[in-house]
Design a protein around this motif. Structure first.
Motif, PDB file in Angstrom:
ATOM      1  N   HIS A   1       1.215  -0.733  -0.069  1.00  0.00           N
ATOM      2  CA  HIS A   1       0.432  -0.023   0.179  1.00  0.00           C
ATOM      3  C   HIS A   1       0.718   1.550  -0.100  1.00  0.00           C
ATOM      4  N   ASN A   2       1.960   0.972   0.721  1.00  0.00           N
ATOM      5  CA  ASN A   2       2.768   2.742   1.185  1.00  0.00           C
ATOM      6  C   ASN A   2       3.338   2.465  -0.227  1.00  0.00           C
ATOM      7  N   VAL A   3       4.335   1.494  -0.841  1.00  0.00           N
ATOM      8  CA  VAL A   3       5.100   1.875  -2.068  1.00  0.00           C
ATOM      9  C   VAL A   3       3.912   2.048  -2.892  1.00  0.00           C
ATOM     10  N   ASP A   4       2.475   1.631  -3.303  1.00  0.00           N
ATOM     11  CA  ASP A   4       2.019   2.203  -4.097  1.00  0.00           C
ATOM     12  C   ASP A   4       1.078   3.839  -3.887  1.00  0.00           C
ATOM     13  N   VAL A   5       1.138   3.919  -3.243  1.00  0.00           N
ATOM     14  CA  VAL A   5       1.635   6.036  -2.489  1.00  0.00           C
ATOM     15  C   VAL A   5       2.168   6.882  -2.981  1.00  0.00           C
ATOM     16  N   ALA A   6       3.736   5.784  -2.588  1.00  0.00           N
ATOM     17  CA  ALA A   6       4.343   6.794  -3.287  1.00  0.00           C
ATOM     18  C   ALA A   6       4.499   6.779  -4.687  1.00  0.00           C
TER      19      ALA A   6
ATOM     20  N   THR B   1      22.181  11.012  -4.147  1.00  0.00           N
ATOM     21  CA  THR B   1      21.896   9.793  -5.287  1.00  0.00           C
ATOM     22  C   THR B   1      21.094   8.905  -5.129  1.00  0.00           C
ATOM     23  N   VAL B   2      21.273   8.408  -4.251  1.00  0.00           N
ATOM     24  CA  VAL B   2      20.445   7.326  -3.360  1.00  0.00           C
ATOM     25  C   VAL B   2      19.386   8.533  -2.855  1.00  0.00           C
ATOM     26  N   ARG B   3      18.154   7.752  -3.165  1.00  0.00           N
ATOM     27  CA  ARG B   3      16.521   7.906  -2.522  1.00  0.00           C
ATOM     28  C   ARG B   3      15.265   7.258  -1.885  1.00  0.00           C
ATOM     29  N   GLY B   4      14.439   7.398  -1.801  1.00  0.00           N
ATOM     30  CA  GLY B   4      13.181   6.743  -1.227  1.00  0.00           C
ATOM     31  C   GLY B   4      13.815   6.034   0.456  1.00  0.00           C
ATOM     32  N   PHE B   5      15.143   7.300   1.518  1.00  0.00           N
ATOM     33  CA  PHE B   5      14.865   6.440   2.553  1.00  0.00           C
ATOM     34  C   PHE B   5      13.323   7.419   3.943  1.00  0.00           C
ATOM     35  N   ASP B   6      13.097   8.205   3.204  1.00  0.00           N
ATOM     36  CA  ASP B   6      11.719   8.535   3.630  1.00  0.00           C
ATOM     37  C   ASP B   6      10.322   7.654   3.292  1.00  0.00           C
ATOM     38  N   VAL B   7      10.209   6.636   2.630  1.00  0.00           N
ATOM     39  CA  VAL B   7       9.496   6.030   2.472  1.00  0.00           C
ATOM     40  C   VAL B   7       9.477   4.645   2.742  1.00  0.00           C
ATOM     41  N   ILE B   8      11.069   4.384   3.129  1.00  0.00           N
ATOM     42  CA  ILE B   8      11.687   3.413   3.711  1.00  0.00           C
ATOM     43  C   ILE B   8      10.983   3.309   5.548  1.00  0.00           C
TER      44      ILE B   8
ATOM     45  N   THR C   1       9.335  -7.131  15.297  1.00  0.00           N
ATOM     46  CA  THR C   1       9.386  -8.483  14.414  1.00  0.00           C
ATOM     47  C   THR C   1       9.970  -8.368  13.321  1.00  0.00           C
ATOM     48  N   VAL C   2       9.061  -7.902  12.454  1.00  0.00           N
ATOM     49  CA  VAL C   2      10.461  -7.345  10.472  1.00  0.00           C
ATOM     50  C   VAL C   2      10.794  -6.946  10.883  1.00  0.00           C
ATOM     51  N   SER C   3      12.232  -7.206  10.188  1.00  0.00           N
ATOM     52  CA  SER C   3      13.158  -6.252  10.022  1.00  0.00           C
ATOM     53  C   SER C   3      13.524  -5.881   9.429  1.00  0.00           C
ATOM     54  N   CYS C   4      14.627  -4.801   9.200  1.00  0.00           N
ATOM     55  CA  CYS C   4      14.380  -3.854   8.526  1.00  0.00           C
ATOM     56  C   CYS C   4      14.856  -4.005   6.812  1.00  0.00           C
ATOM     57  N   ILE C   5      15.865  -5.064   6.856  1.00  0.00           N
ATOM     58  CA  ILE C   5      16.097  -5.135   5.170  1.00  0.00           C
ATOM     59  C   ILE C   5      14.923  -6.608   4.412  1.00  0.00           C
ATOM     60  N   ASP C   6      13.811  -6.782   5.102  1.00  0.00           N
ATOM     61  CA  ASP C   6      12.447  -7.590   4.495  1.00  0.00           C
ATOM     62  C   ASP C   6      11.456  -6.751   4.361  1.00  0.00           C
ATOM     63  N   ILE C   7      11.479  -5.464   5.108  1.00  0.00           N
ATOM     64  CA  ILE C   7      11.164  -4.347   4.356  1.00  0.00           C
ATOM     65  C   ILE C   7      11.630  -3.414   3.417  1.00  0.00           C
ATOM     66  N   LEU C   8      12.946  -3.742   3.315  1.00  0.00           N
ATOM     67  CA  LEU C   8      13.834  -2.635   1.716  1.00  0.00           C
ATOM     68  C   LEU C   8      13.387  -3.654   0.725  1.00  0.00           C
ATOM     69  N   ALA C   9      13.766  -4.705   0.907  1.00  0.00           N
ATOM     70  CA  ALA C   9      13.412  -6.314  -0.210  1.00  0.00           C
ATOM     71  C   ALA C   9      11.992  -6.120  -0.511  1.00  0.00           C
ATOM     72  N   LEU C  10      10.740  -5.758   0.544  1.00  0.00           N
ATOM     73  CA  LEU C  10       9.099  -6.304   0.296  1.00  0.00           C
ATOM     74  C   LEU C  10       9.030  -4.785  -0.857  1.00  0.00           C
ATOM     75  N   ALA C  11       9.505  -3.930  -0.047  1.00  0.00           N
ATOM     76  CA  ALA C  11       9.589  -2.001  -1.482  1.00  0.00           C
ATOM     77  C   ALA C  11      10.106  -2.216  -2.293  1.00  0.00           C
ATOM     78  N   SER C  12      11.052  -3.112  -2.954  1.00  0.00           N
ATOM     79  CA  SER C  12      11.662  -2.781  -3.947  1.00  0.00           C
ATOM     80  C   SER C  12      10.831  -4.074  -4.779  1.00  0.00           C
ATOM     81  N   HIS C  13      10.834  -5.171  -4.213  1.00  0.00           N
ATOM     82  CA  HIS C  13       9.362  -6.227  -4.960  1.00  0.00           C
ATOM     83  C   HIS C  13       8.678  -5.492  -5.532  1.00  0.00           C
ATOM     84  N   TYR C  14       7.707  -4.864  -4.379  1.00  0.00           N
ATOM     85  CA  TYR C  14       6.656  -3.872  -4.788  1.00  0.00           C
ATOM     86  C   TYR C  14       6.400  -2.961  -6.104  1.00  0.00           C
ATOM     87  N   ALA C  15       7.475  -2.314  -6.002  1.00  0.00           N
ATOM     88  CA  ALA C  15       7.490  -1.456  -6.958  1.00  0.00           C
ATOM     89  C   ALA C  15       8.178  -1.733  -8.194  1.00  0.00           C
ATOM     90  N   VAL C  16       8.865  -3.058  -8.532  1.00  0.00           N
ATOM     91  CA  VAL C  16       9.191  -3.326  -9.601  1.00  0.00           C
ATOM     92  C   VAL C  16       7.636  -4.287 -10.314  1.00  0.00           C
TER      93      VAL C  16
END
Length: 141
Positions: free
Chosen positions: A40-45, A93-100, A114-129
């Protein structure tokens, strides 16, 4: 499109350093809303800024590029130790920190520690693609 898929494959292969405990629906019992929150949050972003899809994938790539996928790119500089986030190659050069960060806050409210930061980052990039691919398919590209 082929380049994007190849990049995703490289990131996925780099993130699995021999781990045998990775599996789909890992958070199904402990935090069943995690994927819904991230998607949902990736979609909004992406609605606010369509380029954010590439930015989230780029952010995940830069995290994985230095000593593997560990979400260390999300850390801020502390005392005299310059973080990856503020390091020369990533600075401005790298952005998207605010979304994460927004996603992390919402998930932490729903499922504390419960949820690791790397899992959030991996899921966010997955859903973005995934969302970009769906959009391209709907446009007939």
């Amino acid at each position: 499109m082929a380049f994007l898929m190849a990049l995703v494959l490289v990131i996925l292969l780099a993130s699995d350093k021999g781990s045998t405990s990775l599996f789909v629906d890992f958070y199904k019992e402990s935090c069943s809303v995690v994927e819904e929150i991230v998607k949902h949050n990736v979609d909004v972003a992406l609605l606010k800024d369509p380029r954010m899809a590439a930015s989230l994938l780029h952010l995940h790539f830069h995290d994985c590029f230095v000593k593997g996928c560990d979400s260390s790119i999300l850390l801020d500089t502390h005392r005299h130790v310059v973080s990856e986030k503020q390091a020369g190659p990533n600075l401005n050069t790298v952005r998207g920190f605010d979304v994460i960060e927004k996603i992390k806050v919402i998930i932490e409210e729903a499922c504390q520690q419960t949820v690791s930061c790397i899992d959030i980052l991996a899921l966010a990039s997955h859903y973005a693609v995934e969302l970009v691919v769906i959009q391209l398919e709907n446009q007939g590209a």
